[in-house]
Design an enzyme around this catalytic site. Sequence first.
Site, PDB file in Angstrom:
ATOM      1  N   ASP A   1       6.368  58.679  29.222  1.00  0.00           N
ATOM      2  CA  ASP A   1       5.639  59.162  30.401  1.00  0.00           C
ATOM      3  C   ASP A   1       4.222  59.586  30.019  1.00  0.00           C
ATOM      4  O   ASP A   1       3.985  60.038  28.903  1.00  0.00           O
ATOM      5  CB  ASP A   1       6.404  60.349  31.010  1.00  0.00           C
TER       6      ASP A   1
ATOM      7  N   LEU B   1      17.490  46.620  13.931  1.00  0.00           N
ATOM      8  CA  LEU B   1      17.244  47.599  15.002  1.00  0.00           C
ATOM      9  C   LEU B   1      17.669  46.972  16.322  1.00  0.00           C
ATOM     10  O   LEU B   1      17.387  45.803  16.581  1.00  0.00           O
ATOM     11  CB  LEU B   1      15.753  47.948  15.079  1.00  0.00           C
TER      12      LEU B   1
ATOM     13  N   HIS C   1      -1.319  52.015  30.513  1.00  0.00           N
ATOM     14  CA  HIS C   1      -0.097  51.248  30.242  1.00  0.00           C
ATOM     15  C   HIS C   1      -0.307  50.293  29.066  1.00  0.00           C
ATOM     16  O   HIS C   1       0.585  50.083  28.250  1.00  0.00           O
ATOM     17  CB  HIS C   1       0.323  50.467  31.492  1.00  0.00           C
TER      18      HIS C   1
HETATM   19  C1  FPP Z   1       5.152  56.263  32.811  1.00  0.00           C
HETATM   20  O1  FPP Z   1       3.833  56.793  32.802  1.00  0.00           O
HETATM   21  C2  FPP Z   1       5.141  54.945  32.241  1.00  0.00           C
HETATM   22  C3  FPP Z   1       5.517  53.823  32.911  1.00  0.00           C
HETATM   23  C4  FPP Z   1       6.019  53.826  34.303  1.00  0.00           C
HETATM   24  C5  FPP Z   1       5.412  52.503  32.267  1.00  0.00           C
HETATM   25  C6  FPP Z   1       5.890  52.417  30.853  1.00  0.00           C
HETATM   26  C7  FPP Z   1       5.278  51.225  30.251  1.00  0.00           C
HETATM   27  C8  FPP Z   1       4.734  51.160  29.015  1.00  0.00           C
HETATM   28  C9  FPP Z   1       4.797  52.245  28.036  1.00  0.00           C
HETATM   29  C10 FPP Z   1       3.967  49.971  28.571  1.00  0.00           C
HETATM   30  C11 FPP Z   1       4.651  48.699  28.403  1.00  0.00           C
HETATM   31  C12 FPP Z   1       6.034  48.722  27.885  1.00  0.00           C
HETATM   32  C13 FPP Z   1       6.575  47.698  27.197  1.00  0.00           C
HETATM   33  C14 FPP Z   1       8.009  47.703  26.874  1.00  0.00           C
HETATM   34  C15 FPP Z   1       5.770  46.576  26.723  1.00  0.00           C
HETATM   35  P1  FPP Z   1       3.147  57.106  34.188  1.00  0.00           P
HETATM   36  O2  FPP Z   1       2.396  55.900  34.614  1.00  0.00           O
HETATM   37  O3  FPP Z   1       4.145  57.594  35.166  1.00  0.00           O
HETATM   38  O4  FPP Z   1       2.160  58.245  33.774  1.00  0.00           O
HETATM   39  P2  FPP Z   1       1.691  59.465  34.672  1.00  0.00           P
HETATM   40  O5  FPP Z   1       2.900  60.319  34.895  1.00  0.00           O
HETATM   41  O6  FPP Z   1       0.686  60.129  33.819  1.00  0.00           O
HETATM   42  O7  FPP Z   1       1.120  58.905  35.939  1.00  0.00           O
END
Ligand code: FPP
Length: 240
Positions: free
Chosen positions: A17, A128, A34
Amino acid sequence: MPSDSFTPPQHVAIIMDGNGRWATGRGWPRLVGHRKGAERVKEIVAASPDLGIKWLTIYAFSTENWKRSTEEVLGLMGLFSRYIEREADRIATDSVRMRFIGDRTRLDSRLRGLMDGIEARTAGNNRLNLTVAINYGGRDEILRATRALAVRVAEGTLDPAAIDDAVMSGMLDTADLPDPDLVIRTSGETRTSNFLPWQAAYAEYEFTPTLWPDFSPAEFAQILARYSSRERRFGGVVKA
Ligand code: FPP
């Protein structure tokens, strides 16, 4: 490498997150966060085997994430595709077995093809076990499993009295995975957000204020060391 006294968790699950806040705090579009988050995924995956982890499960897209803007949803889906395409050779060479959990029916056919392909290509790997949750929601998973069980009961091939923990676990997307020992959430939020609610019933939780794009293998190692010093009782009592 961990020392002899270090007992690492076998299965770590991570709620990644804070990508959005990482980017907007710098005046950048959320997708930049992201993208940086995807770089962190590569580093944490690469570091995991040497930290003694056999199973790593990461929450990449929840059933609720469809509520985000079309641009962000499409951007994330593109990131998942690119990750699979660009990392496939490294994943295979490093003997990582890659799997996905979640409802694939809503994903586009190209991404689904890539997911099926990498799962098949890495099925024999065992250094893994990397599982990526895409369009995953714990309640949705339990509902899908319950419906499938109900069909069997209605057909007369399953006695309702035979439905126990093992039968239910075997119907979930995680049927082939051990339960997580430790769940980590980044970004300071202390919610579990529908991530592995059945499977994490006895897991330890660690919450760190670090935003996912800043989460380093060094912090990961610190959290694992803290975990190893804790005692897990699974509802029992401490042995004398
Ligand atoms: C949450 O942060 C994150 C996500 C909804 C996306 C997770 C994706 C990645 C880490 C990148 C790609 C992953 C792979 C497997 C290649 P948020 O956007 O909710 O952050 P915020 O709470 O600060 O808005």
